[in-house]
Motif scaffolding. Structure first.
Motif, PDB file in Angstrom:
ATOM      1  N   ASN A   1       0.618  -1.598  -0.291  1.00 16.81           N
ATOM      2  CA  ASN A   1       0.099   0.218  -0.055  1.00 16.81           C
ATOM      3  C   ASN A   1       0.950   1.676  -0.084  1.00 16.81           C
ATOM      4  N   PHE A   2       0.389   2.215   0.075  1.00 16.03           N
ATOM      5  CA  PHE A   2       1.088   3.325  -0.648  1.00 16.03           C
ATOM      6  C   PHE A   2       1.404   3.904   1.139  1.00 16.03           C
ATOM      7  N   THR A   3       0.717   4.047   1.820  1.00 15.80           N
ATOM      8  CA  THR A   3       1.405   4.221   3.465  1.00 15.80           C
ATOM      9  C   THR A   3       2.141   3.936   3.509  1.00 15.80           C
TER      10      THR A   3
ATOM     11  N   ALA B   1       5.456   5.081   1.601  1.00 12.08           N
ATOM     12  CA  ALA B   1       6.124   5.524   2.799  1.00 12.08           C
ATOM     13  C   ALA B   1       6.565   5.906   3.394  1.00 12.08           C
TER      14      ALA B   1
ATOM     15  N   THR C   1       6.138  11.321   2.380  1.00 14.04           N
ATOM     16  CA  THR C   1       4.652  11.366   2.637  1.00 14.04           C
ATOM     17  C   THR C   1       3.958  10.311   1.463  1.00 14.04           C
ATOM     18  N   THR C   2       2.334  10.391   1.992  1.00 11.34           N
ATOM     19  CA  THR C   2       2.096   8.919   1.564  1.00 11.34           C
ATOM     20  C   THR C   2       1.676  10.022   0.083  1.00 11.34           C
TER      21      THR C   2
ATOM     22  N   THR D   1       4.147   9.479  -2.586  1.00 11.76           N
ATOM     23  CA  THR D   1       4.339   8.452  -2.597  1.00 11.76           C
ATOM     24  C   THR D   1       3.281   8.340  -3.940  1.00 11.76           C
ATOM     25  N   SER D   2       2.023   8.675  -4.085  1.00 11.38           N
ATOM     26  CA  SER D   2       0.921   8.281  -4.350  1.00 11.38           C
ATOM     27  C   SER D   2       1.082   9.259  -5.588  1.00 11.38           C
TER      28      SER D   2
END
Length: 307
Positions: A18-20, A23, A29-30, A33-34
């Motif tokens: 996942n993105f979190t 990151a 930070t998320t 990354t997104s």
């Protein structure tokens, strides 16, 4: 967009799930990354992830891109590591040039000892009389003899001084007599070593009394390699000037004897020349240091033999 960095982020998201989490692993930070993944998708004009509120999964295009991206980034990281290590660990192929007689007498033995200390280094040694263009000829370093160097962008390091001596075969001297003064040389056939710089035919002698110049009247033979001149002298063709390195070898075998031992000729500086001091490759740096440390002892040993 930084394509390589975006690829790194994409792979990290895949591995983290996942993105979190990605990151956190990237210490960013998320949102960053997104956005990096979204920019990558926009660049590729394809969707890499299927996103839901609970999880993300790779699309078919994403799976193909992942399969291609991993080895590319692995190779890039390996290349970066090797490039960084090149300035730390001596390894790879070291391409050296040296003047022929000097290289045979001194550089070859030094290369042998250097390679014992640096087993990851392979050496290509080129021997010829002219000063090369390092970049055009793909050389890492040149060991040259010169009175002075022309101005250039290359880096040079002085390694000592070198000279030549006048000599002949014992048989020739027995048949024709041994010159006792420079004027006596007029009675002998003088053999000429042709230098690539096209210097004059006069012999410039250095002695305790200062500099003296002698212009040979009889020059029946000339050649451009000291090894060839040594053969001509050893066969009794006349008197000639040889680099101390070549004479020392022939003298040790009893083939040549020094004439007018109070005189030296063609005194030159020994230089190591290489393209740049910045980010200097470890094999070049360690070779220059090795030669600078060990060459003086070899020169001193020969000078003690020839006087």
């Amino acid at each position: 967009m930084d394509l390589v960095q975006s690829m790194r982020v994409f792979i990290r998201v895949v591995d983290a799930g996942n993105f979190t989490a990605a990151a956190n692993a990237l210490n960013t930070t998320t949102a960053y990354t997104s956005r990096a993944v979204s920019d990558l998708e926009a660049h590729l004009q394809t969707r890499l992830f299927n996103r839901t509120t609970r999880k993300i999964t790779l699309t078919e295009a994403g799976e193909r891109f992942l399969a291609r991206s991993r080895p590319i980034l692995d190779d890039l990281e390996q290349a970066e590591s090797e490039a960084r290590n090149a300035t730390v660990v001596p390894s790879g192929r070291l391409r050296i040039h040296s003047m022929s007689g000097f290289g045979t007498r001194y550089v070859v033995p030094l290369v042998s000892r250097y390679m014992e200390q640096q087993p990851l280094v392979e050496v290509d040694l080129t021997l010829h009389q002219r000063i090369p263009d390092l970049l055009e000829e793909g050389l890492d370093i040149s060991i040259v003899l010169a009175q002075s160097l022309k101005e250039s962008n290359y880096i040079s390091r002085s390694l000592g001084r070198f000279h030549s001596v006048i000599c002949a075969s014992p048989d020739y001297l027995e048949r024709h007599g041994t010159p006792q003064t420079l004027a006596d040389l007029d009675q002998h056939a003088c053999l000429k070593l042709v230098m690539p710089s096209g210097e004059s035919e006069s012999w410039v002698f250095d002695s305790d009394a200062g500099e003296e110049i002698f212009a040979p009247r009889k020059l029946p033979f000339s050649v451009n390699l000291p090894e060839a001149l040594a053969e001509a002298l050893a066969s009794g063709m006349g008197v000639g000037v040889l680099p101390a390195s070549t004479f020392a070898r022939e003298h040790a075998q009893g083939r040549l004897a020094r004439v007018l031992p109070d005189y030296r000729l063609d005194v030159r500086n020994i230089y190591a020349i290489y393209p740049s001091r910045k980010y200097l490759d470890a094999k070049v740096r360690t070779w220059v240091e090795f030669v600078g440390e060990h060459l003086p002892a070899l020169l001193a040993s020969d000078n003690a033999v020839i006087g």
